[in-house]
Design a protein around this motif. Sequence first.
Motif, PDB file in Angstrom:
ATOM      1  N   ILE A 192      -8.168 -18.646 -23.475  1.00  0.00           N
ATOM      2  CA  ILE A 192      -8.654 -18.033 -24.714  1.00  0.00           C
ATOM      3  C   ILE A 192      -9.217 -19.109 -25.645  1.00  0.00           C
ATOM      4  O   ILE A 192     -10.264 -18.921 -26.263  1.00  0.00           O
ATOM      5  CB  ILE A 192      -7.525 -17.224 -25.382  1.00  0.00           C
ATOM      6  CG1 ILE A 192      -7.168 -16.026 -24.511  1.00  0.00           C
ATOM      7  CG2 ILE A 192      -7.921 -16.767 -26.782  1.00  0.00           C
ATOM      8  CD1 ILE A 192      -5.904 -15.317 -24.909  1.00  0.00           C
ATOM      9  N   SER A 193      -8.541 -20.242 -25.750  1.00  0.00           N
ATOM     10  CA  SER A 193      -9.043 -21.346 -26.579  1.00  0.00           C
ATOM     11  C   SER A 193     -10.370 -21.871 -26.054  1.00  0.00           C
ATOM     12  O   SER A 193     -11.280 -22.179 -26.824  1.00  0.00           O
ATOM     13  CB  SER A 193      -8.029 -22.487 -26.612  1.00  0.00           C
ATOM     14  OG  SER A 193      -6.827 -22.060 -27.191  1.00  0.00           O
ATOM     15  N   LEU A 194     -10.495 -21.960 -24.741  1.00  0.00           N
ATOM     16  CA  LEU A 194     -11.744 -22.414 -24.130  1.00  0.00           C
ATOM     17  C   LEU A 194     -12.882 -21.445 -24.435  1.00  0.00           C
ATOM     18  O   LEU A 194     -13.979 -21.867 -24.822  1.00  0.00           O
ATOM     19  CB  LEU A 194     -11.579 -22.562 -22.621  1.00  0.00           C
ATOM     20  CG  LEU A 194     -12.850 -22.894 -21.848  1.00  0.00           C
ATOM     21  CD1 LEU A 194     -13.310 -24.298 -22.179  1.00  0.00           C
ATOM     22  CD2 LEU A 194     -12.622 -22.725 -20.369  1.00  0.00           C
ATOM     23  N   ILE A 195     -12.636 -20.156 -24.290  1.00  0.00           N
ATOM     24  CA  ILE A 195     -13.674 -19.158 -24.570  1.00  0.00           C
ATOM     25  C   ILE A 195     -14.076 -19.210 -26.037  1.00  0.00           C
ATOM     26  O   ILE A 195     -15.272 -19.165 -26.363  1.00  0.00           O
ATOM     27  CB  ILE A 195     -13.190 -17.751 -24.154  1.00  0.00           C
ATOM     28  CG1 ILE A 195     -13.093 -17.674 -22.630  1.00  0.00           C
ATOM     29  CG2 ILE A 195     -14.118 -16.668 -24.690  1.00  0.00           C
ATOM     30  CD1 ILE A 195     -12.409 -16.428 -22.122  1.00  0.00           C
ATOM     31  N   LEU A 196     -13.115 -19.323 -26.939  1.00  0.00           N
ATOM     32  CA  LEU A 196     -13.434 -19.427 -28.360  1.00  0.00           C
ATOM     33  C   LEU A 196     -14.272 -20.678 -28.640  1.00  0.00           C
ATOM     34  O   LEU A 196     -15.254 -20.628 -29.379  1.00  0.00           O
ATOM     35  CB  LEU A 196     -12.157 -19.452 -29.193  1.00  0.00           C
ATOM     36  CG  LEU A 196     -12.356 -19.644 -30.695  1.00  0.00           C
ATOM     37  CD1 LEU A 196     -13.161 -18.485 -31.283  1.00  0.00           C
ATOM     38  CD2 LEU A 196     -11.026 -19.799 -31.400  1.00  0.00           C
ATOM     39  N   GLY A 197     -13.911 -21.787 -28.039  1.00  0.00           N
ATOM     40  CA  GLY A 197     -14.681 -23.014 -28.205  1.00  0.00           C
ATOM     41  C   GLY A 197     -16.105 -22.870 -27.691  1.00  0.00           C
ATOM     42  O   GLY A 197     -17.057 -23.347 -28.327  1.00  0.00           O
ATOM     43  N   LEU A 198     -16.268 -22.210 -26.549  1.00  0.00           N
ATOM     44  CA  LEU A 198     -17.614 -21.997 -25.998  1.00  0.00           C
ATOM     45  C   LEU A 198     -18.437 -21.080 -26.887  1.00  0.00           C
ATOM     46  O   LEU A 198     -19.642 -21.311 -27.074  1.00  0.00           O
ATOM     47  CB  LEU A 198     -17.525 -21.435 -24.581  1.00  0.00           C
ATOM     48  CG  LEU A 198     -17.031 -22.397 -23.516  1.00  0.00           C
ATOM     49  CD1 LEU A 198     -16.843 -21.677 -22.196  1.00  0.00           C
ATOM     50  CD2 LEU A 198     -17.966 -23.572 -23.360  1.00  0.00           C
ATOM     51  N   VAL A 199     -17.809 -20.036 -27.460  1.00  0.00           N
ATOM     52  CA  VAL A 199     -18.526 -19.147 -28.373  1.00  0.00           C
ATOM     53  C   VAL A 199     -18.988 -19.917 -29.606  1.00  0.00           C
ATOM     54  O   VAL A 199     -20.142 -19.793 -30.033  1.00  0.00           O
ATOM     55  CB  VAL A 199     -17.644 -17.933 -28.766  1.00  0.00           C
ATOM     56  CG1 VAL A 199     -18.238 -17.169 -29.942  1.00  0.00           C
ATOM     57  CG2 VAL A 199     -17.456 -17.011 -27.577  1.00  0.00           C
ATOM     58  N   ILE A 200     -18.113 -20.731 -30.159  1.00  0.00           N
ATOM     59  CA  ILE A 200     -18.486 -21.539 -31.326  1.00  0.00           C
ATOM     60  C   ILE A 200     -19.615 -22.500 -30.969  1.00  0.00           C
ATOM     61  O   ILE A 200     -20.576 -22.659 -31.725  1.00  0.00           O
ATOM     62  CB  ILE A 200     -17.259 -22.296 -31.871  1.00  0.00           C
ATOM     63  CG1 ILE A 200     -16.276 -21.295 -32.481  1.00  0.00           C
ATOM     64  CG2 ILE A 200     -17.671 -23.346 -32.903  1.00  0.00           C
ATOM     65  CD1 ILE A 200     -14.933 -21.886 -32.838  1.00  0.00           C
ATOM     66  N   LEU A 201     -19.539 -23.129 -29.805  1.00  0.00           N
ATOM     67  CA  LEU A 201     -20.584 -24.043 -29.357  1.00  0.00           C
ATOM     68  C   LEU A 201     -21.923 -23.331 -29.221  1.00  0.00           C
ATOM     69  O   LEU A 201     -22.951 -23.825 -29.692  1.00  0.00           O
ATOM     70  CB  LEU A 201     -20.192 -24.681 -28.026  1.00  0.00           C
ATOM     71  CG  LEU A 201     -21.231 -25.591 -27.380  1.00  0.00           C
ATOM     72  CD1 LEU A 201     -21.329 -26.881 -28.161  1.00  0.00           C
ATOM     73  CD2 LEU A 201     -20.886 -25.847 -25.944  1.00  0.00           C
ATOM     74  N   VAL A 202     -21.926 -22.157 -28.594  1.00  0.00           N
ATOM     75  CA  VAL A 202     -23.168 -21.402 -28.410  1.00  0.00           C
ATOM     76  C   VAL A 202     -23.751 -20.993 -29.752  1.00  0.00           C
ATOM     77  O   VAL A 202     -24.964 -21.091 -29.976  1.00  0.00           O
ATOM     78  CB  VAL A 202     -22.931 -20.170 -27.500  1.00  0.00           C
ATOM     79  CG1 VAL A 202     -24.101 -19.208 -27.549  1.00  0.00           C
ATOM     80  CG2 VAL A 202     -22.677 -20.622 -26.069  1.00  0.00           C
ATOM     81  N   VAL A 203     -22.906 -20.553 -30.690  1.00  0.00           N
ATOM     82  CA  VAL A 203     -23.395 -20.160 -32.012  1.00  0.00           C
ATOM     83  C   VAL A 203     -24.014 -21.350 -32.736  1.00  0.00           C
ATOM     84  O   VAL A 203     -25.103 -21.239 -33.325  1.00  0.00           O
ATOM     85  CB  VAL A 203     -22.255 -19.527 -32.840  1.00  0.00           C
ATOM     86  CG1 VAL A 203     -22.648 -19.391 -34.303  1.00  0.00           C
ATOM     87  CG2 VAL A 203     -21.878 -18.177 -32.271  1.00  0.00           C
ATOM     88  N   ILE A 204     -23.376 -22.493 -32.670  1.00  0.00           N
ATOM     89  CA  ILE A 204     -23.904 -23.684 -33.347  1.00  0.00           C
ATOM     90  C   ILE A 204     -25.222 -24.129 -32.722  1.00  0.00           C
ATOM     91  O   ILE A 204     -26.198 -24.400 -33.426  1.00  0.00           O
ATOM     92  CB  ILE A 204     -22.867 -24.827 -33.333  1.00  0.00           C
ATOM     93  CG1 ILE A 204     -21.699 -24.469 -34.245  1.00  0.00           C
ATOM     94  CG2 ILE A 204     -23.496 -26.149 -33.750  1.00  0.00           C
ATOM     95  CD1 ILE A 204     -20.536 -25.424 -34.168  1.00  0.00           C
TER      96      ILE A 204
END
Length: 108
Positions: A81-93
């Motif tokens: 879940i932490s990895l997915i959240l990090g990837l979502v934040i990365l994609v948004v940025i």
Amino acid sequence: MAHVDGTHPVEENHGSLKSYTIGYLFSIVLTIIPIAIILGGWLHGTAKAVVLMLLGVLQFIVQLFFFMHLKEEKKPRYNLISLILGLVILVVIVAGSMWIMLYNMVET
């Protein structure tokens, strides 16, 4: 399971030598292929970009499963879940930055 202090079991979260060796060999192959594509001039344009990105994603998956032991997680899957959240934040940025740079240029 062995108990360290009699109350908490010791969990084995590390891979075997075989697992590490397979992961290492996959990593080497997934590193050599892009180098060969670039230095050999095998692909051009969009095909080259797509193949290099796919190989990068495969390299990422190999790292997660063979070295970060993502597949060996027990429930609940906090690391996933932490990895997915990090990837979502990365994609948004990244997507937001690209959008700003492409569509909000100041004309002089």
